[in-house]
Motif scaffolding. Structure first.
Motif, mmCIF file in Angstrom:
data_model
loop_
_atom_site.group_PDB
_atom_site.id
_atom_site.type_symbol
_atom_site.label_atom_id
_atom_site.label_comp_id
_atom_site.label_asym_id
_atom_site.label_seq_id
_atom_site.Cartn_x
_atom_site.Cartn_y
_atom_site.Cartn_z
ATOM 1 N N SER A 31 0.804 -1.147 -0.010
ATOM 2 C CA SER A 31 -0.196 -0.142 -0.127
ATOM 3 C C SER A 31 0.664 1.244 0.083
ATOM 4 N N GLY A 32 2.102 1.299 0.855
ATOM 5 C CA GLY A 32 2.929 2.229 0.874
ATOM 6 C C GLY A 32 3.699 2.705 -0.593
ATOM 7 N N ILE A 33 4.161 1.491 -1.017
ATOM 8 C CA ILE A 33 4.969 1.413 -2.178
ATOM 9 C C ILE A 33 3.903 2.075 -3.440
ATOM 10 N N LEU A 34 2.510 1.554 -3.534
ATOM 11 C CA LEU A 34 1.779 1.952 -4.618
ATOM 12 C C LEU A 34 1.357 3.683 -4.696
ATOM 13 N N THR A 35 1.652 4.015 -3.389
ATOM 14 C CA THR A 35 1.506 5.586 -3.671
ATOM 15 C C THR A 35 2.550 6.478 -3.885
ATOM 16 N N ILE A 36 3.635 5.851 -4.052
ATOM 17 C CA ILE A 36 5.067 6.665 -4.393
ATOM 18 C C ILE A 36 4.464 7.639 -5.635
ATOM 19 N N PRO A 37 3.804 7.496 -6.724
ATOM 20 C CA PRO A 37 3.612 8.203 -7.880
ATOM 21 C C PRO A 37 3.455 9.803 -7.120
ATOM 22 N N MET A 38 2.293 9.558 -6.173
ATOM 23 C CA MET A 38 1.980 10.950 -5.497
ATOM 24 C C MET A 38 2.980 11.724 -4.954
ATOM 25 N N ILE A 39 3.647 11.009 -4.056
ATOM 26 C CA ILE A 39 4.951 11.579 -3.412
ATOM 27 C C ILE A 39 5.923 12.080 -4.346
ATOM 28 N N ALA A 40 6.436 11.146 -5.290
ATOM 29 C CA ALA A 40 7.308 11.702 -6.251
ATOM 30 C C ALA A 40 6.735 12.911 -7.034
ATOM 31 N N GLY A 41 5.556 13.260 -7.316
ATOM 32 C CA GLY A 41 5.028 14.250 -7.813
ATOM 33 C C GLY A 41 5.356 15.535 -6.946
ATOM 34 N N LEU A 42 5.107 15.308 -5.741
ATOM 35 C CA LEU A 42 5.115 16.345 -4.632
ATOM 36 C C LEU A 42 6.657 16.648 -4.534
ATOM 37 N N PHE A 43 7.464 15.642 -4.449
ATOM 38 C CA PHE A 43 9.023 15.945 -4.221
ATOM 39 C C PHE A 43 9.288 16.883 -5.535
ATOM 40 N N VAL A 44 9.028 16.483 -6.480
ATOM 41 C CA VAL A 44 9.768 17.071 -7.775
ATOM 42 C C VAL A 44 9.167 18.779 -7.792
ATOM 43 N N SER A 45 7.803 18.573 -7.733
ATOM 44 C CA SER A 45 7.187 20.077 -7.939
ATOM 45 C C SER A 45 7.815 21.085 -6.772
ATOM 46 N N SER A 46 7.809 20.629 -5.273
ATOM 47 C CA SER A 46 8.247 21.275 -4.341
ATOM 48 C C SER A 46 9.640 21.849 -4.478
ATOM 49 N N THR A 47 10.511 20.878 -4.924
ATOM 50 C CA THR A 47 11.985 21.257 -5.207
ATOM 51 C C THR A 47 12.118 22.207 -6.278
ATOM 52 N N LEU A 48 11.552 21.816 -7.339
ATOM 53 C CA LEU A 48 11.746 22.698 -8.572
ATOM 54 C C LEU A 48 11.154 23.957 -8.438
ATOM 55 N N SER A 49 10.140 24.252 -8.098
ATOM 56 C CA SER A 49 9.488 25.644 -7.904
ATOM 57 C C SER A 49 10.187 26.500 -6.886
ATOM 58 N N GLY A 50 10.892 25.689 -5.842
ATOM 59 C CA GLY A 50 11.460 26.708 -4.961
ATOM 60 C C GLY A 50 13.005 27.092 -5.396
ATOM 61 N N GLN A 51 13.512 26.313 -6.323
ATOM 62 C CA GLN A 51 14.584 26.581 -6.957
ATOM 63 C C GLN A 51 14.298 27.782 -8.111
ATOM 64 N N VAL A 52 13.415 27.687 -8.745
ATOM 65 C CA VAL A 52 13.123 28.640 -9.818
ATOM 66 C C VAL A 52 12.767 29.893 -9.055
ATOM 67 N N ILE A 53 11.767 29.841 -8.003
ATOM 68 C CA ILE A 53 11.252 30.949 -7.219
ATOM 69 C C ILE A 53 12.461 31.906 -7.040
ATOM 70 N N THR A 54 13.613 31.274 -6.429
ATOM 71 C CA THR A 54 14.660 31.880 -5.926
ATOM 72 C C THR A 54 15.464 32.561 -7.046
ATOM 73 N N LYS A 55 15.577 31.987 -8.318
ATOM 74 C CA LYS A 55 16.160 32.455 -9.274
ATOM 75 C C LYS A 55 15.405 33.792 -9.984
ATOM 76 N N THR A 56 14.214 33.629 -9.822
ATOM 77 C CA THR A 56 13.496 34.627 -10.736
ATOM 78 C C THR A 56 12.674 35.566 -9.734
ATOM 79 N N GLY A 57 12.272 35.223 -8.569
ATOM 80 C CA GLY A 57 11.663 35.978 -7.644
ATOM 81 C C GLY A 57 10.011 35.928 -7.902
ATOM 82 N N ARG A 58 9.775 35.066 -8.899
ATOM 83 C CA ARG A 58 8.325 35.083 -9.324
ATOM 84 C C ARG A 58 7.685 33.988 -8.669
ATOM 85 N N TRP A 59 6.362 33.963 -8.073
ATOM 86 C CA TRP A 59 5.929 32.893 -7.360
ATOM 87 C C TRP A 59 4.568 32.604 -7.541
ATOM 88 N N LYS A 60 3.789 33.773 -8.317
ATOM 89 C CA LYS A 60 2.290 33.429 -8.229
ATOM 90 C C LYS A 60 1.977 32.291 -9.488
#
Length: 541
Positions: free
Chosen positions: A321-350
């Motif tokens: 059950s835990g293994i099968l939920t990995i796609p949701m967590i992978a999406g969260l991991f990628v988007s939170s990390t990527l958005s944080g990096q891009v926001i720092t570079k651009t200053g745009r967040w909306k």
């Protein structure tokens, strides 16, 4: 009152000078904090895949299942504003350490529980500690790091969140499936992490503390806790213990309304309110808080009900059950990390907030089509889309709020957004849990009726009152009915959650993007107020 003494061996970057902290200094200071966050999230997710087994062993019901989750969310919600206010007055490091100690005590006793009542009470204690860790993590970060740079480090926190979120269910599943351990170790396993976090925090986190001659608004904390508690008890029990339209409904909703109005009255007159109402004059804070409420509903509904879907609708083990939920967590991991990096570079967040709202709404809508026999690759895509949306919204709503407030309101403003997210989660889990119990019973009755008169005579098939069935003990035809009912029931839960995500999207569209500040709160000058500020003195945390 006696003023506090000033001590100094804090690094220059954290004493209020204009010298910013370097990346290695910040990462060293955040190491214990991130470990504390890991413990907090782990405690929330590690029980998710173990809950069906826990409730079965302790003789609980679907209502008990919901309340094991809701109790922690409720106490976390009620305690969050208080932790935020305390952080404006006392040592942030000490408060984080106190939060960890409270969490450890709650966890140890929870592991010894012999009935669901004791377990729920211990989850309340855990929630108080986790509320402190969740709120203080954002506050400590804001004290050290400028909003422009904070996106980068928020991404790191998001990554920790993702690892703990995926690691929790997996670890909980393995522990539950390991005969010589058992589900009680789901509560014990976080204790050593918490102790390590305490030690690391003591060695690495050094912040200035501003102590003012003020009082903590205990009455306000009591009133908001009472209002939220009554609301959640009503939502959880309505339609089961009593009718939706009944004197109990009127009593509880009326009581919650009265307590809420009294809270507003007390806060408007308090010299130092737990939630300063003036903050809501800022449009961004009001919109971000309301959006966080709806994001909370979406976030917690996913983590809570997926375990029931995979175990009761598809017959998977807690580990799978835990293994099968990995796609949701992978999406969260990628988007939170990527958005944080891009926001720092651009200053745009909306744009990230709006895109996150679109993806979250779409993901929940797609998950609303779930049935027990839906192909897994479909489910994986739906979960990934939902995770991407959550990752873009969670941290960035806090960032947008922190960018709008004066340093002295940082703790209160940060905790307000966290408070509404936790409130949304608590109300969402309670309401959607009640919906789940009702829909599952309905679908079971339909399925049994289709099998013939003898099967229909069984009525609810063991699910009335929220009973959790043991699939392994059911004959094949009945097992298929139960699996179908849970599959359809969980799909309905996500379908009902989707409109709330849509409301969150509408709200963030109206948030005005303001350029991110280039200085952390600890370096910024204090805002000018209408009244003379109380005497202040900085001390090392």
């Amino acid at each position: 009152m006696a003023q506090s003494e000033t001590t100094t061996d804090t690094p220059p970057a954290s004493t209020g000078t204009s010298v910013p902290m370097t990346h290695p200094q910040i990462m060293k200071a955040l190491s214990g904090l991130m470990l504390g966050m890991f413990v907090a999230i782990l405690s929330s997710t590690i029980v998710s895949n173990a809950l069906p087994q826990i409730i079965s062993d302790l003789g609980g019901t679907q209502s008990s299942y919901t309340w094991v989750v809701t109790a922690a969310l409720l106490s976390m919600t009620a305690a969050t504003p208080l932790w935020g206010k305390l952080s404006d007055l006392f040592s942030k490091k000490l408060l984080v350490q106190i939060s960890l100690v409270i969490y450890v005590l709650g966890s140890v006793v929870a592991g010894m529980s012999q009935n669901t009542g004791t377990l729920i009470a211990c989850r309340v204690v855990q929630g108080i500690g986790v509320g402190g860790l969740s709120a203080l993590a954002q506050i400590v970060m804001a004290a050290m790091i400028s909003p422009r740079e904070r996106g980068r480090y928020s991404g790191y926190l998001g990554a920790v969140f993702a690892v703990a979120t995926v690691g929790g269910p997996l670890l909980g599943g393995v522990i539950t499936d390991t005969e010589w351990l058992g589900w009680r170790w789901c509560f014990y396993v976080g204790v050593p992490f918490a102790i390590i976090a305490l030690i690391v925090l003591q060695r690495t986190l050094h912040l200035p503390v501003v102590r003012r001659d003020v009082k903590v608004d205990w009455l306000g904390a009591f009133l908001i806790s009472g209002a939220v508690s009554l609301l959640l008890i009503w939502v959880t029990q309505a339609g089961d213990s009593y009718a939706w339209i009944s004197w109990q409904t009127w009593a509880m909703t009326g009581g919650a309304l009265v307590l809420g109005l009294l809270f507003i009255l007390v806060e408007s007159r308090a010299s130092d309110p737990i939630i300063p109402l003036r903050l809501f004059r800022n449009k961004t804070i009001s919109l971000a808080s309301a959006a966080s409420l709806f994001v909370g509903i979406a976030m917690f509904s996913g983590t809570v009900f997926f375990s029931q879907f995979f175990q009761l609708a598809r017959g998977e083990s807690p580990t799978m059950s835990g293994i099968l939920t990995i796609p949701m967590i992978a999406g969260l991991f990628v988007s939170s990390t990527l958005s944080g990096q891009v926001i720092t570079k651009t200053g745009r967040w909306k744009a990230w907030l709006v895109s996150g709202g679109v993806l979250l709404t779409a993901g929940l809508g797609l998950l609303g089509t779930l049935r027990h026999d839906t192909p897994y690759w479909h489910i994986a895509i739906y979960m990934a889309v939902t995770g991407l949306g959550l990752g873009m919204m969670m941290q960035n709503l806090v960032l947008a709020t922190q960018n709008q407030v004066a340093p002295e309101d940082l703790g209160a403003a940060s905790s307000v957004v966290t408070f509404f997210r936790s409130l949304g989660g608590a109300v969402g889990v309670s309401a959607l849990g009640a919906v789940m119990a009702n829909r599952v019973t309905h679908y079971v009755q339909e399925g049994l009726a289709a099998l013939g008169p003898k099967a229909a005579a069984l009525g609810h098939g063991g699910t009335a009152g929220g009973g959790i069935p043991d699939l392994d003990k059911l004959p094949a035809p009945f097992r298929e009915v139960i699996e179908s009912a849970y599959g359809h029931g969980v799909g309905d839960v996500f379908l009902y959650a989707a409109p709330f995500a849509l409301l969150g999207l509408v709200l963030v569209v109206f948030i005005k993007e303001v350029a991110l500040k280039s200085k952390p709160a600890a370096h910024a000058p204090a805002a000018v107020s209408d009244e003379a500020a109380p005497a202040e003195s900085a001390v090392k945390a």
